[in-house]
Design a protein around this motif. Structure first.
Motif, PDB file in Angstrom:
ATOM      1  N   ASP A   1     -13.779   1.131   0.071  1.00 53.79           N
ATOM      2  CA  ASP A   1     -13.203  -0.090   0.654  1.00 53.79           C
ATOM      3  C   ASP A   1     -12.525  -0.811  -0.505  1.00 53.79           C
ATOM      4  OD1 ASP A   1     -12.628  -2.558   1.719  1.00 53.79           O
ATOM      5  OD2 ASP A   1     -14.700  -3.086   2.222  1.00 53.79           O
ATOM      6  N   THR A   2     -11.186  -0.832  -0.468  1.00 55.12           N
ATOM      7  CA  THR A   2     -10.416  -1.297  -1.627  1.00 55.12           C
ATOM      8  C   THR A   2      -9.825  -2.676  -1.371  1.00 55.12           C
ATOM      9  OG1 THR A   2      -8.413  -0.247  -0.779  1.00 55.12           O
ATOM     10  CG2 THR A   2      -9.810   1.078  -2.215  1.00 55.12           C
TER      11      THR A   2
ATOM     12  N   ASP B   1      -8.151 -15.956  -1.375  1.00 58.47           N
ATOM     13  CA  ASP B   1      -9.271 -15.450  -0.581  1.00 58.47           C
ATOM     14  C   ASP B   1     -10.579 -16.178  -0.904  1.00 58.47           C
ATOM     15  OD1 ASP B   1      -7.784 -13.584   0.734  1.00 58.47           O
ATOM     16  OD2 ASP B   1      -8.651 -11.836  -0.255  1.00 58.47           O
TER      17      ASP B   1
ATOM     18  N   PRO C   1     -10.997  -7.288   5.607  1.00 58.18           N
ATOM     19  CA  PRO C   1     -12.405  -6.920   5.517  1.00 58.18           C
ATOM     20  C   PRO C   1     -12.739  -5.904   6.604  1.00 58.18           C
ATOM     21  CG  PRO C   1     -12.133  -9.325   5.559  1.00 58.18           C
ATOM     22  CD  PRO C   1     -10.798  -8.729   5.885  1.00 58.18           C
TER      23      PRO C   1
ATOM     24  N   THR D   1       0.837  -1.200   0.000  1.00 57.04           N
ATOM     25  CA  THR D   1       0.000   0.000   0.000  1.00 57.04           C
ATOM     26  C   THR D   1       0.877   1.257   0.000  1.00 57.04           C
ATOM     27  OG1 THR D   1      -1.676  -1.237   1.184  1.00 57.04           O
ATOM     28  CG2 THR D   1      -1.954   1.141   1.145  1.00 57.04           C
TER      29      THR D   1
ATOM     30  N   GLN E   1      -4.050  -6.882  -3.370  1.00 58.45           N
ATOM     31  CA  GLN E   1      -2.969  -7.654  -2.739  1.00 58.45           C
ATOM     32  C   GLN E   1      -1.591  -7.159  -3.204  1.00 58.45           C
ATOM     33  OE1 GLN E   1      -4.225 -11.458  -4.654  1.00 58.45           O
ATOM     34  NE2 GLN E   1      -4.669 -12.118  -2.567  1.00 58.45           N
TER      35      GLN E   1
ATOM     36  N   ARG F   1       0.177  -9.620   6.417  1.00 60.66           N
ATOM     37  CA  ARG F   1       0.113 -11.044   6.104  1.00 60.66           C
ATOM     38  C   ARG F   1       1.226 -11.805   6.790  1.00 60.66           C
ATOM     39  NH1 ARG F   1      -0.563 -11.203  -0.298  1.00 60.66           N
ATOM     40  NH2 ARG F   1       0.263 -13.298  -0.020  1.00 60.66           N
TER      41      ARG F   1
ATOM     42  N   GLY G   1      -3.993  -6.373   9.214  1.00 58.90           N
ATOM     43  CA  GLY G   1      -3.754  -6.091   7.798  1.00 58.90           C
ATOM     44  C   GLY G   1      -2.387  -6.538   7.304  1.00 58.90           C
TER      45      GLY G   1
ATOM     46  N   ASN H   1      -4.041 -12.871   8.728  1.00 54.36           N
ATOM     47  CA  ASN H   1      -4.026 -11.433   8.481  1.00 54.36           C
ATOM     48  C   ASN H   1      -4.119 -10.693   9.820  1.00 54.36           C
ATOM     49  OD1 ASN H   1      -4.589  -8.784   7.714  1.00 54.36           O
ATOM     50  ND2 ASN H   1      -5.656  -9.430   5.861  1.00 54.36           N
TER      51      ASN H   1
HETATM   52  C1  6R9 Z   1      -3.246  -4.387  -0.140  1.00 57.57           C
HETATM   53  C2  6R9 Z   1      -2.930  -5.486   0.815  1.00 57.57           C
HETATM   54  C3  6R9 Z   1      -3.709  -9.035   0.791  1.00 57.57           C
HETATM   55  C4  6R9 Z   1      -4.833  -9.735   1.531  1.00 57.57           C
HETATM   56  C5  6R9 Z   1      -5.948 -10.144   0.619  1.00 57.57           C
HETATM   57  C6  6R9 Z   1      -7.141 -10.130   1.571  1.00 57.57           C
HETATM   58  C7  6R9 Z   1      -6.846  -8.985   2.494  1.00 57.57           C
HETATM   59  C8  6R9 Z   1      -6.866  -6.615   1.581  1.00 57.57           C
HETATM   60  C9  6R9 Z   1      -8.973  -6.121   1.694  1.00 57.57           C
HETATM   61  C10 6R9 Z   1      -8.804  -7.443   2.134  1.00 57.57           C
HETATM   62  C11 6R9 Z   1     -11.071  -7.639   2.477  1.00 57.57           C
HETATM   63  C12 6R9 Z   1     -10.304  -5.564   1.692  1.00 57.57           C
HETATM   64  N1  6R9 Z   1      -7.478  -7.715   2.054  1.00 57.57           N
HETATM   65  N2  6R9 Z   1      -7.752  -5.642   1.362  1.00 57.57           N
HETATM   66  N3  6R9 Z   1      -9.849  -8.207   2.526  1.00 57.57           N
HETATM   67  N4  6R9 Z   1     -11.311  -6.380   2.084  1.00 57.57           N
HETATM   68  N5  6R9 Z   1     -10.555  -4.305   1.311  1.00 57.57           N
HETATM   69  O1  6R9 Z   1      -3.432  -5.503   1.919  1.00 57.57           O
HETATM   70  O2  6R9 Z   1      -2.075  -6.455   0.370  1.00 57.57           O
HETATM   71  O3  6R9 Z   1      -0.742  -7.255   2.381  1.00 57.57           O
HETATM   72  O4  6R9 Z   1      -0.763  -8.501   0.182  1.00 57.57           O
HETATM   73  O5  6R9 Z   1      -2.758  -8.505   1.692  1.00 57.57           O
HETATM   74  O6  6R9 Z   1      -5.423  -8.835   2.470  1.00 57.57           O
HETATM   75  O7  6R9 Z   1      -7.175 -11.321   2.304  1.00 57.57           O
HETATM   76  O8  6R9 Z   1      -5.697 -11.403   0.052  1.00 57.57           O
HETATM   77  P1  6R9 Z   1      -1.492  -7.693   1.181  1.00 57.57           P
END
Ligand code: 6R9
Length: 646
Positions: free
Chosen positions: A410-411, A499, A388, A310, A414, A525, A523, A520
């Motif tokens: 809400d974006t 996911d 989420p 991000t 990955q 991983r 936020g 997660n």
């Molecule tokens: C950008 C980022 C990716 C994983 C992705 C999912 C979760 C990210 C989300 C979300 C629900 C959202 N994820 N944004 N789940 N709603 N708006 O976070 O990348 O660190 O690689 O994580 O995060 O599970 O697969 P990254």
């Protein structure tokens, strides 16, 4: 949050339309845009033109499954697009970066300033023998030099590998070695809640017996004494002195590597996700402008650290390629007071805020008096990313931060996708709290069942991407096979995200979470295998199994089950010691919240640890099928004891 809560999510019926006055002024207000995006090649061909190219591309996409080449034949430079092209007109003296340190120190760099500093540092890197294609590791706090170092690398075509400053020396070492970095850029330390995190010390430990790194460049940030190894280590402020401010931007093939960013997967070894210049830049530039509705006068604040994707896409490359004013903050949200973020928004009149659900839930816990005590009327758009967002947190964000006038984007995306993939386009898309709404124009996402067949609306399954998209990862660094196996082998012909999701009757997507062995946490991983590896590395541990459990603020927390070697005495100190060991091996972000010591782990007859059942126990819910267990007494013992503790 999560699973149990998200089961009922599609019953969330509230719908929020773009506020009056927002849509009519939005950068993207064409209601046909998603329709236009269906012709993907034409759409992305058109978007390619938003960048400055040294040589235009011949073919927008060459797709040789699963390897894509975008903007084939085109040459460009990412730093040129973020800097040089803004210097002609009024943007030249516009603030590119507004920085505030944790202690309250402030710096503003205009586009001209940033251009000068980047060019100088690019020349420094060159003088140390860094050439096009050489990797540079960046291990830095959230200070302008982190951005400068990234753009300097991009300028000379040296892929950067930013490693989050919260990672331990060992984690840093693994990443430096995997990338075979030639130079490391770091700082003496970084400020965090009034303490100093000794980054240079970690670098010294990480580089013991590492031969690939020839130079370490150290930014003076905290001023505490550090060891400087002769020949190898240099102070940033010394090497930058009197260096030429002229450094032509290297023309890069669209398909050349821009950076490597390590992320957790299902095995213990982090994956180096490779992003290329052309497709990535088009993807982040387009999404940044439309999703955040960025206009010339905006003050845009993305709270993510540059050590995560991000930070790369929406603190550096997206906003700067669009000539935006980016606000950057070094420290913690509760230092010195719990209203630090709101004070910042009031002071700088921030108009767009992009943050994570875990932060929002933390603010909720602290209470609304903190935001209510500040003037947040400058805000006009809010964003969320990383996991989420539960409808309750969404509503709080909407009400107390956005004053019920700011759309929330809400974006979903990955590290691998590089760019936002599912999101509202705020002037067009009505919002539902807890849903990332619909795919971005030109992006083709589906939900499939275990056979790979798309499921009808109203149902759920695995989230996949059907067609290539411009900012997609090129490969896993040095391991094309792992790239194919990880992302393209579960379902024929499509990219598997890892996911699980559902879509409702309106075609809105509701992401549930990871279905692989990734947890997660806030936020971030974290691979269960990485944490297990760290635990097993401790001399007392025989075996370890980790699962994610629901956590009110962090989304998920690490729950570890550990069996000890023969003759080890169980005690509370041991649990603390094991937690500390994980921090040492990976970093504090991976610290388990719970460690449960057990004589044995539940296994199948063939000896596989049954994580599914451990997860049921950690969540405190009824256990699923136990018929394949070798010894059901093991799991019954665990369940009884853990339930009793709760
Ligand atoms: C950008 C980022 C990716 C994983 C992705 C999912 C979760 C990210 C989300 C979300 C629900 C959202 N994820 N944004 N789940 N709603 N708006 O976070 O990348 O660190 O690689 O994580 O995060 O599970 O697969 P990254």
């Amino acid at each position: 949050m999560k699973e149990k809560h998200r089961e009922g999510l599609m019953e969330e019926k509230r719908l929020f339309f773009p506020p009056t006055g927002f849509s009519s002024k939005a950068v993207m207000r064409n209601p046909e845009i998603h329709e236009l995006g269906r012709d993907r090649t034409k759409f992305w061909d058109e978007q390619g033109k938003r960048l400055d190219w040294f040589k235009p591309w011949d073919t927008v996409l060459e797709w040789s499954h699963p390897f894509a080449k975008w903007y084939v034949g085109g040459t460009l430079n990412a730093a040129y697009n973020c800097l040089d092209r803004h210097l002609e007109g009024a943007r030249r003296n516009k603030a590119a970066l507004i920085f505030e340190g944790e202690l309250g120190d402030r710096r503003v760099l205009t586009y001209q300033d940033l251009y000068r500093e980047v060019s100088q540092f690019a020349n420094v890197l060159k003088s140390f023998g860094v050439e096009k294609g050489d990797r540079v590791t960046i291990y830095m706090p959230m200070i302008p030099e982190a951005v400068i170092a990234m753009l300097a690398c991009a300028r000379i075509g040296a892929p950067h590998c930013v490693v989050f400053g919260g990672f331990s020396a060992e984690a840093l070492r693994d990443r430096v070695l995997d990338a075979q970095a030639k130079v490391v850029v770091t700082s003496d330390g970084s400020f965090r809640r009034g303490n100093i995190i000794p980054l240079k010390e970690s670098v010294d430990q990480a580089l013991k017996n590492v031969t690939c790194v020839k130079k370490v460049i150290v930014v003076q940030r905290t001023g505490q004494p550090v060891d400087m190894q002769e020949e190898r280590d240099m102070w940033y402020h010394e090497v930058i002195k009197n260096v030429s401010i002229v450094c032509p931007a290297e023309p890069m093939d669209a398909d050349d590597m821009l950076f490597i960013l390590y992320t957790s997967g299902t095995t213990g070894k982090p994956k180096g996700v490779v992003h290329t210049v052309g497709g990535y830049m088009v993807g982040v530039s387009t999404t940044h402008e439309w999703v955040f509705d960025v206009k010339e006068e905006d003050v845009y604040w993305c709270t993510a650290d540059v050590g995560w994707i991000t930070g790369h896409s929406y603190l550096v490359y997206g906003p700067l390629s669009n000539g935006a004013t980016v606000f950057m903050y070094e420290g913690a949200p509760d230092y010195p007071e719990k209203d630090r973020y709101w004070e910042i928004i009031e002071r700088y009149k921030v108009t767009i805020l992009y943050t994570a659900p875990t932060a929002i839930r933390t603010f909720m816990k602290w209470g609304e008096s903190y935001p209510l005590g500040r003037d947040l009327s400058s805000l006009r758009l809010l964003g969320s990313v990383g996991e989420p967002i539960n409808p309750e947190a969404w509503m709080w964000y909407y009400k107390y931060i956005g004053g019920e006038r700011c759309p929330i984007v809400d974006t979903w995306w990955q590290t691998e996708t590089g760019m936002i993939m599912m999101t509202p386009v705020p002037g067009i898309t009505p919002l539902k709290p807890g849903s990332c709404t619909i795919p971005f124009p030109g992006v083709h996402i589906e939900i499939v069942d275990h056979m790979g067949t798309p499921v009808p609306k109203g149902e759920g399954g695995y989230l996949v991407v059907r067609e290539p998209w411009p900012a997609m990862l090129k490969t896993v660094y040095g391991d094309d096979k792992r790239y194919e196996d990880t992302y393209w082998s579960q379902f024929t012909g499509v990219y598997f995200t890892g996911d699980e999701a559902k879509w409702d009757e309106d075609g809105y997507f509701w992401v549930i979470g990871r279905v692989d062995d990734v947890i997660n946490v806030s936020g971030h991983r974290i691979g269960t295998a990485e944490v297990e590896g760290a635990l097993v590395d401790h001399p007392s541990v025989a075996e370890a199994a980790c699962v994610g459990r629901t956590h009110e603020v962090k989304g998920q927390a690490v729950f570890a089950f550990v069996s000890l070697k023969e003759g080890i005495v169980i005690g509370d100190e041991l649990i603390d010691e094991l937690k500390a060991h994980v921090v040492l091996k990976i970093g504090s972000l991976a610290r388990p919240d719970d460690i449960f010591l057990t004589a044995e782990l539940p296994k199948t007859r063939s000896g596989k640890i049954m994580r599914r059942l451990l997860k049921d126990i950690a969540e405190g819910r009824a256990m699923g099928d136990t018929s394949t267990l070798a010894d059901v007494a093991v799991i019954n013992f665990l369940k009884k004891n853990i339930d009793a503790q709760k």
